[in-house]
Design a protein around this motif. Structure first.
Motif, PDB file in Angstrom:
ATOM      1  N   UNK A 296      -3.815 -41.665  16.787  1.00 37.83           N
ATOM      2  CA  UNK A 296      -2.351 -41.654  16.693  1.00 37.83           C
ATOM      3  C   UNK A 296      -1.942 -42.999  16.130  1.00 37.83           C
ATOM      4  N   UNK A 297      -1.427 -43.003  14.906  1.00 35.16           N
ATOM      5  CA  UNK A 297      -1.242 -44.266  14.201  1.00 35.16           C
ATOM      6  C   UNK A 297       0.231 -44.533  13.912  1.00 35.16           C
ATOM      7  N   UNK A 298       0.501 -45.213  12.848  1.00 35.75           N
ATOM      8  CA  UNK A 298       1.849 -45.736  12.618  1.00 35.75           C
ATOM      9  C   UNK A 298       2.861 -44.695  12.163  1.00 35.75           C
ATOM     10  N   UNK A 299       4.071 -45.178  11.972  1.00 39.29           N
ATOM     11  CA  UNK A 299       5.146 -44.316  11.490  1.00 39.29           C
ATOM     12  C   UNK A 299       6.125 -45.092  10.635  1.00 39.29           C
ATOM     13  N   UNK A 300       6.939 -44.358   9.879  1.00 39.52           N
ATOM     14  CA  UNK A 300       8.042 -44.970   9.126  1.00 39.52           C
ATOM     15  C   UNK A 300       9.163 -43.934   9.194  1.00 39.52           C
ATOM     16  N   UNK A 301       9.622 -43.728  10.401  1.00 37.66           N
ATOM     17  CA  UNK A 301      10.438 -42.554  10.709  1.00 37.66           C
ATOM     18  C   UNK A 301      11.860 -42.663  10.160  1.00 37.66           C
ATOM     19  N   UNK A 302      12.353 -41.551   9.645  1.00 39.30           N
ATOM     20  CA  UNK A 302      13.678 -41.551   9.041  1.00 39.30           C
ATOM     21  C   UNK A 302      14.667 -40.676   9.803  1.00 39.30           C
ATOM     22  N   UNK A 303      15.894 -41.166   9.884  1.00 39.03           N
ATOM     23  CA  UNK A 303      16.994 -40.341  10.389  1.00 39.03           C
ATOM     24  C   UNK A 303      17.872 -39.990   9.186  1.00 39.03           C
ATOM     25  N   UNK A 304      18.125 -38.702   8.987  1.00 43.69           N
ATOM     26  CA  UNK A 304      19.042 -38.267   7.917  1.00 43.69           C
ATOM     27  C   UNK A 304      20.432 -38.089   8.540  1.00 43.69           C
ATOM     28  N   UNK A 305      21.426 -38.706   7.915  1.00 46.94           N
ATOM     29  CA  UNK A 305      22.805 -38.523   8.385  1.00 46.94           C
ATOM     30  C   UNK A 305      23.569 -37.802   7.273  1.00 46.94           C
ATOM     31  N   UNK A 306      23.924 -36.521   7.511  1.00 45.20           N
ATOM     32  CA  UNK A 306      24.626 -35.747   6.489  1.00 45.20           C
ATOM     33  C   UNK A 306      26.132 -36.016   6.566  1.00 45.20           C
TER      34      UNK A 306
ATOM     35  N   UNK B 105      21.265 -41.725   4.270  1.00 43.55           N
ATOM     36  CA  UNK B 105      22.661 -41.389   4.527  1.00 43.55           C
ATOM     37  C   UNK B 105      23.296 -40.717   3.308  1.00 43.55           C
ATOM     38  N   UNK B 106      23.998 -39.628   3.574  1.00 47.35           N
ATOM     39  CA  UNK B 106      24.738 -38.948   2.501  1.00 47.35           C
ATOM     40  C   UNK B 106      25.783 -39.909   1.915  1.00 47.35           C
ATOM     41  N   UNK B 107      25.894 -39.866   0.577  1.00 44.38           N
ATOM     42  CA  UNK B 107      26.757 -40.864  -0.081  1.00 44.38           C
ATOM     43  C   UNK B 107      28.212 -40.814   0.394  1.00 44.38           C
TER      44      UNK B 107
ATOM     45  N   UNK C 200      20.800 -44.521   0.395  1.00 44.36           N
ATOM     46  CA  UNK C 200      21.892 -43.598   0.036  1.00 44.36           C
ATOM     47  C   UNK C 200      21.320 -42.387  -0.710  1.00 44.36           C
ATOM     48  N   UNK C 201      21.778 -41.182  -0.315  1.00 45.72           N
ATOM     49  CA  UNK C 201      21.332 -39.972  -1.032  1.00 45.72           C
ATOM     50  C   UNK C 201      22.524 -39.079  -1.360  1.00 45.72           C
ATOM     51  N   UNK C 202      22.320 -38.169  -2.331  1.00 47.29           N
ATOM     52  CA  UNK C 202      23.430 -37.328  -2.804  1.00 47.29           C
ATOM     53  C   UNK C 202      23.553 -36.013  -2.044  1.00 47.29           C
ATOM     54  N   UNK C 203      22.434 -35.458  -1.612  1.00 45.60           N
ATOM     55  CA  UNK C 203      22.504 -34.149  -0.952  1.00 45.60           C
ATOM     56  C   UNK C 203      21.271 -33.937  -0.066  1.00 45.60           C
TER      57      UNK C 203
ATOM     58  N   UNK D  84      13.593 -35.143   0.301  1.00 46.77           N
ATOM     59  CA  UNK D  84      12.592 -35.778  -0.590  1.00 46.77           C
ATOM     60  C   UNK D  84      12.325 -37.217  -0.158  1.00 46.77           C
ATOM     61  N   UNK D  85      13.403 -37.948   0.119  1.00 43.71           N
ATOM     62  CA  UNK D  85      13.245 -39.349   0.525  1.00 43.71           C
ATOM     63  C   UNK D  85      12.555 -39.424   1.881  1.00 43.71           C
ATOM     64  N   UNK D  86      13.013 -38.584   2.814  1.00 50.23           N
ATOM     65  CA  UNK D  86      12.412 -38.609   4.162  1.00 50.23           C
ATOM     66  C   UNK D  86      10.910 -38.371   4.071  1.00 50.23           C
TER      67      UNK D  86
END
Ligand code: NAD
Length: 497
Positions: A252-262, A294-296, A397-400, A406-408
């Motif tokens: 069980x190793x590392x992470x680079x965890x993302x939260x998406x905020x729409x 984060x949504x733009x 920042x993301x558009x949709x 894709x980024x996550x």
């Protein structure tokens, strides 16, 4: 030896012993610099003794009925409950996380121990019809042997409990090497297991450096199972070194965890989730949210409000109830975290807050870093790709939704993920498409419960899981059993055609 500092020992075959070298290392509080104890700086010789003790104990322990093995675990859980406050305070001193979070770490061990003890009356196999008449088929779980358990410092009671209680209920024995930053908690864990009445040698404790102790455990011929949580670099080495002996290895190793905020998210909730996930445990959780995607349409609002919330966080000793964020584990961590601030600036990201070592007043005694937020971050930058393991998060920042996913997914790791949205369609797409072992909807990236599988995809792990039923699959091997009561030799695939 520092005056008045207590010296602790290894536990081998039920006896508390010094290392043969007579050398010791110190556990130092990251909050205050206080020396909390001295521990044996063991080497391969102590691992060999511990492996021999565990191998001997295995002969008896594997035959103890699982519901009886469970009784020791129930007693251990009760001891953890009785000592919860003491262990939590010790954890805040030895590892730094604030007291309520330290209590949560101990509670996770209590929950896990009760859960695994319950498995003592399940450990279900299957029965299934035979293709031949007068024949009975079943499968049973069998223990494997001595398990080498190597753990990090960031969940110093919870992570050992995930591994050790699962190993034990399945009938295995253990050699446990805790992290050198949290040897006192490792020792208390094993003291309480002994007090719970585990037979001598069923759990053995060897303190010491990863190189000398960890590597010997990884290579030891009598240790067929290795469960490792830690960095990707060390985990990869563990897998390589275990390969020639074809050991069972769980990483069980590392992470680079993302939260998406729409753009339809409840922003109050999302901000609370981001602050908790990014800065809880000073960002030193494997599931920490080190990226906020984060949504733009809401990016500026999120950035402004996040910076305001982060600047309200109070840095300090985690024993102080006013403290929100404690220290980081040691000087090396502080330097690594700051180096990423410099990397981010050099990459052209915008430092929105933090970005420096905090040294005022009492903070000068420990290792404190100001909670840090970078804005204007491109998904490919190193600060958006590499595990920093500190109180630093980045805004992208993301558009949709397509771009957000894709980024996550555009990282090597795959541990935890999250999306804040009020749209059920978006939520289910995220559940389907986020490449991670864990996805939270309308919650941050942390908060696993012990009866669900825990672990990551891609470079976070090697396909196994901790916790829940999934843990049993790692700590047992299946045996298929065929009982023929026909009185004649029946050949499968031949005699029934
Ligand atoms: P680390 O890899 O430095 O150390 C982990 C353990 O391995 C320690 O006990 C260490 O002494 C030992 N070790 C070091 N070198 C070794 C070697 N050559 N052979 C065998 N053992 C060796 O990790 P750390 O700094 O203690 O922990 C932080 C890392 O752990 C982060 O990357 C974090 O993401 C990860 N982590 C992952 C999870 C998860 O479940 N995925 C949970 C917590 C932490």
């Amino acid at each position: 030896m520092a005056v008045g500092v207590k010296t602790y020992r290894n536990c081998i075959g039920g006896e508390w012993r010094d290392a043969a070298s007579g050398k010791t290392f110190e556990s130092v509080s990251p909050a205050t610099g206080e020396v909390l104890g001295e521990f044996p700086e063991s080497g391969p010789a102590e691992v060999d003794q511990a492996a021999a003790a565990a191998r001997d104990a295995y002969a008896g322990w594997r035959l103890v009925p699982a519901p009886k093995r469970a009784e020791a675990l129930y007693r251990f859980a009760q001891l953890l409950v009785a000592h919860k406050q003491e262990l939590a305070e010790l954890m805040t001193q030895e590892m730094g996380k604030v007291l309520p979070e330290a209590g949560g770490d101990v509670q996770e061990a209590i929950d896990m121990t009760y859960y695994m003890a319950g498995e003592g009356r399940r450990l279900f196999g299957q029965t299934t019809p035979s293709e031949l008449p007068d024949k009975f088929c079943l499968s049973v779980r069998q223990p494997i042997g001595v398990c080498g358990i190597i753990t990090p410092w960031n969940f110093p009671i919870a992570i050992p409990s995930w591994k050790i209680t699962a190993a034990l209920i399945c009938g295995n024995t253990v050699v446990f090497k805790p992290a050198t930053d949290t040897p006192l908690l490792g020792t208390r864990f094993v003291e309480l297991l002994a007090e719970a009445g585990l037979p001598a040698g069923v759990v053995n404790l060897v303190h010491g450096p990863g190189g000398a102790v960890g590597e010997r455990l990884v290579q030891h011929p009598d240790v067929p199972v290795l469960s490792f949580t830690g960095s990707r670099e060390v985990g990869t080495r563990v897998a390589e070194q275990a390969a020639p002996r074809l050991k069972h290895v769980h990483l069980e190793l590392g992470g680079k965890n993302g939260i998406v905020v729409m753009d339809d998210a409840d922003l109050d909730l999302a901000l609370e989730g981001v602050v908790w996930s990014a800065f809880g445990t000073s960002g030193q959780r494997c599931t920490a949210a080190s990226r906020v995607i984060v949504h733009e349409r809401v990016y500026d609002a999120v950035a402004t409000r996040l910076v305001a919330a982060v600047e309200r966080l109070r840095l300090g000793n985690g024993l102080d109830p006013e403290t929100d964020v404690g220290p980081v584990i040691n000087r090396g961590a502080l330097e690594k975290i700051h180096s990423y601030t410099e990397i981010g600036l050099a990459e052209g990201a915008k430092l929105l807050t933090g970005g420096e070592v905090a040294t005022g007043g009492e903070l000068a005694k420990g290792w404190y870093y100001r909670p840090t937020v970078f804005g204007g971050v491109e998904a490919g930058m190193r600060i958006a790709q590499e595990e920093i393991f500190g109180p630093t998060t980045v805004l992208i920042r993301v558009r949709d939704l397509d771009e957000a996913i894709r980024v996550a997914n555009g990282i090597e790791y795959g541990l935890s993920s999250s999306i804040f949205t009020q749209d059920v369609n978006r939520a289910f797409r995220a559940i389907r498409d986020l490449e991670a072992g864990i996805t939270y909807i309308n919650a941050g990236t942390t908060g696993a419960e012990v009866h669900l599988p825990f672990g990551g995809t891609k470079a976070t792990g090697n396909g196994h899981r901790e916790a829940g039923q999934a843990a049993l699959d790692f700590f047992t091997e299946w045996k298929a059993v065929y009982v023929d009561y026909s009185g004649r030799l029946q050949r499968a695939q031949i005699d029934n055609q």
